[in-house]
Design a protein around this motif. Structure first.
Motif, PDB file in Angstrom:
ATOM      1  N   ASP A  46       0.921  -1.217   0.163  1.00  0.00           N
ATOM      2  CA  ASP A  46      -0.105   0.096   0.037  1.00  0.00           C
ATOM      3  C   ASP A  46       0.873   1.214   0.143  1.00  0.00           C
ATOM      4  O   ASP A  46       0.715   2.146  -0.703  1.00  0.00           O
ATOM      5  N   PHE A  47       1.861   1.440   1.015  1.00  0.00           N
ATOM      6  CA  PHE A  47       2.812   2.479   0.811  1.00  0.00           C
ATOM      7  C   PHE A  47       3.699   2.576  -0.147  1.00  0.00           C
ATOM      8  O   PHE A  47       3.734   3.814  -0.668  1.00  0.00           O
ATOM      9  N   SER A  48       4.082   1.360  -0.854  1.00  0.00           N
ATOM     10  CA  SER A  48       5.022   1.413  -1.764  1.00  0.00           C
ATOM     11  C   SER A  48       4.096   2.144  -3.212  1.00  0.00           C
ATOM     12  O   SER A  48       4.824   2.543  -4.128  1.00  0.00           O
ATOM     13  N   SER A  49       2.961   1.724  -3.110  1.00  0.00           N
ATOM     14  CA  SER A  49       2.144   2.119  -4.524  1.00  0.00           C
ATOM     15  C   SER A  49       1.874   3.637  -4.468  1.00  0.00           C
ATOM     16  O   SER A  49       1.426   3.964  -5.553  1.00  0.00           O
ATOM     17  N   ASP A  50       2.228   4.286  -3.605  1.00  0.00           N
ATOM     18  CA  ASP A  50       1.624   5.695  -3.380  1.00  0.00           C
ATOM     19  C   ASP A  50       3.186   6.438  -3.188  1.00  0.00           C
ATOM     20  O   ASP A  50       3.255   6.821  -2.180  1.00  0.00           O
ATOM     21  N   THR A  51       3.695   6.858  -4.147  1.00  0.00           N
ATOM     22  CA  THR A  51       4.976   7.340  -4.179  1.00  0.00           C
ATOM     23  C   THR A  51       4.704   8.807  -3.773  1.00  0.00           C
ATOM     24  O   THR A  51       5.576   9.439  -3.120  1.00  0.00           O
ATOM     25  N   GLU A  52       3.712   9.398  -4.145  1.00  0.00           N
ATOM     26  CA  GLU A  52       3.555  10.798  -3.514  1.00  0.00           C
ATOM     27  C   GLU A  52       3.240  11.111  -2.164  1.00  0.00           C
ATOM     28  O   GLU A  52       3.838  11.982  -1.662  1.00  0.00           O
ATOM     29  N   ARG A  53       2.302  10.050  -1.666  1.00  0.00           N
ATOM     30  CA  ARG A  53       2.315  10.097  -0.106  1.00  0.00           C
ATOM     31  C   ARG A  53       3.810   9.594   0.417  1.00  0.00           C
ATOM     32  O   ARG A  53       3.907  10.506   1.456  1.00  0.00           O
ATOM     33  N   LEU A  54       4.375   8.866   0.022  1.00  0.00           N
ATOM     34  CA  LEU A  54       5.768   8.692   0.698  1.00  0.00           C
ATOM     35  C   LEU A  54       6.790   9.738   0.545  1.00  0.00           C
ATOM     36  O   LEU A  54       7.309  10.256   1.473  1.00  0.00           O
ATOM     37  N   ASP A  55       6.661  10.547  -0.399  1.00  0.00           N
ATOM     38  CA  ASP A  55       7.539  12.018  -0.456  1.00  0.00           C
ATOM     39  C   ASP A  55       6.983  13.013   0.352  1.00  0.00           C
ATOM     40  O   ASP A  55       7.643  13.725   0.841  1.00  0.00           O
ATOM     41  N   ARG A  56       5.701  12.751   0.409  1.00  0.00           N
ATOM     42  CA  ARG A  56       5.089  13.874   1.447  1.00  0.00           C
ATOM     43  C   ARG A  56       5.415  13.633   2.958  1.00  0.00           C
ATOM     44  O   ARG A  56       5.678  14.571   3.659  1.00  0.00           O
ATOM     45  N   ILE A  57       5.318  12.470   3.102  1.00  0.00           N
ATOM     46  CA  ILE A  57       5.841  11.883   4.722  1.00  0.00           C
ATOM     47  C   ILE A  57       7.340  12.228   4.813  1.00  0.00           C
ATOM     48  O   ILE A  57       7.648  12.741   5.896  1.00  0.00           O
ATOM     49  N   ALA A  58       8.267  11.765   3.745  1.00  0.00           N
ATOM     50  CA  ALA A  58       9.548  12.386   3.775  1.00  0.00           C
ATOM     51  C   ALA A  58       9.686  13.778   4.035  1.00  0.00           C
ATOM     52  O   ALA A  58      10.736  14.284   4.738  1.00  0.00           O
ATOM     53  N   LEU A  59       9.007  14.652   3.317  1.00  0.00           N
ATOM     54  CA  LEU A  59       9.131  16.173   3.293  1.00  0.00           C
ATOM     55  C   LEU A  59       8.716  16.669   4.711  1.00  0.00           C
ATOM     56  O   LEU A  59       9.543  17.311   5.105  1.00  0.00           O
ATOM     57  N   GLU A  60       7.592  16.051   5.253  1.00  0.00           N
ATOM     58  CA  GLU A  60       7.290  16.543   6.481  1.00  0.00           C
ATOM     59  C   GLU A  60       8.117  16.110   7.670  1.00  0.00           C
ATOM     60  O   GLU A  60       8.503  16.763   8.736  1.00  0.00           O
ATOM     61  N   GLY A  61       8.711  14.778   7.540  1.00  0.00           N
ATOM     62  CA  GLY A  61       9.768  14.271   8.585  1.00  0.00           C
ATOM     63  C   GLY A  61      11.263  15.497   8.368  1.00  0.00           C
ATOM     64  O   GLY A  61      11.683  15.778   9.282  1.00  0.00           O
ATOM     65  N   ALA A  62      11.383  15.685   7.194  1.00  0.00           N
ATOM     66  CA  ALA A  62      12.521  16.427   6.925  1.00  0.00           C
ATOM     67  C   ALA A  62      12.184  17.911   7.688  1.00  0.00           C
ATOM     68  O   ALA A  62      13.277  18.342   7.915  1.00  0.00           O
ATOM     69  N   GLU A  63      11.214  18.324   7.289  1.00  0.00           N
ATOM     70  CA  GLU A  63      10.744  19.852   7.935  1.00  0.00           C
ATOM     71  C   GLU A  63      11.051  19.665   9.765  1.00  0.00           C
ATOM     72  O   GLU A  63      11.676  20.614  10.202  1.00  0.00           O
ATOM     73  N   LYS A  64      10.525  18.542  10.442  1.00  0.00           N
ATOM     74  CA  LYS A  64      10.545  18.369  11.652  1.00  0.00           C
ATOM     75  C   LYS A  64      12.264  18.403  11.956  1.00  0.00           C
ATOM     76  O   LYS A  64      12.539  18.849  13.063  1.00  0.00           O
ATOM     77  N   ALA A  65      12.920  17.488  11.264  1.00  0.00           N
ATOM     78  CA  ALA A  65      14.112  17.276  11.446  1.00  0.00           C
ATOM     79  C   ALA A  65      15.001  18.575  11.207  1.00  0.00           C
ATOM     80  O   ALA A  65      16.012  18.800  12.140  1.00  0.00           O
ATOM     81  N   HIS A  66      14.689  19.314  10.305  1.00  0.00           N
ATOM     82  CA  HIS A  66      15.174  20.698  10.010  1.00  0.00           C
ATOM     83  C   HIS A  66      15.062  21.536  11.336  1.00  0.00           C
ATOM     84  O   HIS A  66      16.193  22.267  11.320  1.00  0.00           O
ATOM     85  N   GLU A  67      13.927  21.585  11.682  1.00  0.00           N
ATOM     86  CA  GLU A  67      13.747  22.343  12.996  1.00  0.00           C
ATOM     87  C   GLU A  67      14.659  22.209  13.909  1.00  0.00           C
ATOM     88  O   GLU A  67      15.299  23.169  14.630  1.00  0.00           O
ATOM     89  N   SER A  68      14.703  20.825  14.394  1.00  0.00           N
ATOM     90  CA  SER A  68      15.647  20.640  15.662  1.00  0.00           C
ATOM     91  C   SER A  68      17.067  20.856  14.871  1.00  0.00           C
ATOM     92  O   SER A  68      17.879  21.404  15.885  1.00  0.00           O
TER      93      SER A  68
END
Ligand code: ATP
Ligand code: MG
Length: 328
Positions: free
Chosen positions: A290-312
């Motif tokens: 399910d996750f693999s089939s939706d690369t847009e969602r994966l990229d969005r999750i990665a981007l949100e993670g990057a934003e949180k990590a960037h803040e720290s």
């Protein structure tokens, strides 16, 4: 709340050894700690992977960790190369990392011996990049295996060195956090003690049922029990260990009794083990697909993670620049 950080190597698919030995513990840690999980794609550059392989393996591993229950609402899961502050800290740490001590690191020496024509500077400074990964979030705890213990020593060395140089207890000294004892060691089905990618004996989380059946039915066994209530030889114990992980207790006890009274047929045990493995993995496999089939969602999750990590990370870099004497 203490901060836990763990790096994920973007190599290959997760197997049930990774899952029961490490990932299930990560999932639990999310409840108790502030967790950062990052996919170590910069680290992977020491072996010069192709761009398309980097992209694919990063998405694959992200999908698999999410499918296993790493929750982006509870934890910060991000791709290392998305958080460029790490590189700035890497540079500062490198200025106080010395050639002699880096050359003495066992994993460096081993790799230099194995790949003499690719002893690059990234390989040499792997410990400072790892220290930067940890210190950028001022992490307190890092779950690592025994093979990473020396790199953790180096991370502590660089944290201490920075603190001492500037006369400030800025970086917490990161402690290794053993998952051993929390997870189970998953054996191989080929008679070897451990399931592992290098061993080539893995059952993957995303593996198809027919393939799981084949692998289990081919598992190494012996001539059968030779005496009542005898101790199980390793290859047989391995099957029982797997059974204890994926089957209900009654199933385990049923086959254990058959072993003890010498009526056990390995074929029956394997069939049951295969089905229980398939059933246990089914929901995980479904989520991976399910996750693999939706690369847009994966990229969005990665981007949100990057934003949180960037803040720290940005906060740490601001402090560090100020401590060193740079404009912030
Ligand atoms: P490699 O063969 O490249 O070392 P691996 O299959 O051993 O790969 P790692 O990437 O080394 O996997 O391990 C990732 C995590 O999974 C580590 O925390 C490790 O301790 C755990 N792990 C790996 N194999 C097993 C296993 N058979 N049983 C329990 N835990 C395991
Ligand atoms: Mg390993």
């Amino acid at each position: 709340m203490e901060t836990v950080l763990s790096g994920i190597r973007p190599t290959g698919n997760l197997h049930i050894g990774n899952y029961y030995g490490a990932v299930t513990s990560f999932v639990r840690l999310q409840e108790e700690y502030k967790c950062f999980f990052f996919i170590a794609d910069w680290h992977s550059l020491t072996t010069h992977p192709k761009p398309e392989d980097i992209r694919r393996s990063t998405r694959t591993i992200l999908a698999e960790y999410l499918a296993c229950g790493i929750d982006p609402q509870k934890s910060t899961i991000y791709i290392q190369s998305d958080v460029k502050e790490v590189l700035e800290l890497y540079l500062y740490l490198n200025m106080n990392a010395y050639l002699g001590e880096l050359e003495r690191v066992t994993s460096f020496k081993e790799k230099a011996r194995k790949q003499p024509d690719n002893v690059n500077a990234g390989l040499l400074t792997y410990p400072t990049l790892m220290a930067a990964d940890i210190l950028i979030h001022r992490a307190n705890k890092v779950p690592v295996g025994k093979d990473q213990e020396q790199n953790m020593e180096m991370a502590r060395l660089y944290a201490n060195r920075f603190n001492n140089k500037y006369g400030k207890e800025y970086f917490p000294i990161p402690q290794s956090f053993s998952l051993v004892g929390q997870g189970v060691k998953i054996p191989g089905l080929d008679g070897s003690g451990k399931m592992g990618k290098s061993e080539g004996n893995c059952i993957y989380l995303c593996e198809e049922p027919s393939s799981i059946r084949k692998k289990v039915m081919r598992a190494v066994t012996d001539a059968g029990p030779q005496a009542l209530n005898s101790e199980k030889p390793e290859v047989i114990q391995n099957l029982f260990t797997l059974l204890s992980v994926v089957s209900p207790k009654e199933t385990y006890d049923y086959f254990d009794e058959k072993w003890n009274d010498m009526t056990l047929r390995y074929g029956d045990l394997k069939k049951q083990l295969a089905e229980d493995l398939i059933n246990t993995l089914a929901p995980i496999r479904e989520r991976i697909l399910d996750f693999s089939s939706d690369t847009e969602r994966l990229d969005r999750i990665a981007l949100e993670g990057a934003e949180k990590a960037h803040e720290s990370a940005a906060k740490t870099i601001r402090d560090v620049r100020e401590i060193i004497g740079f404009r912030v």
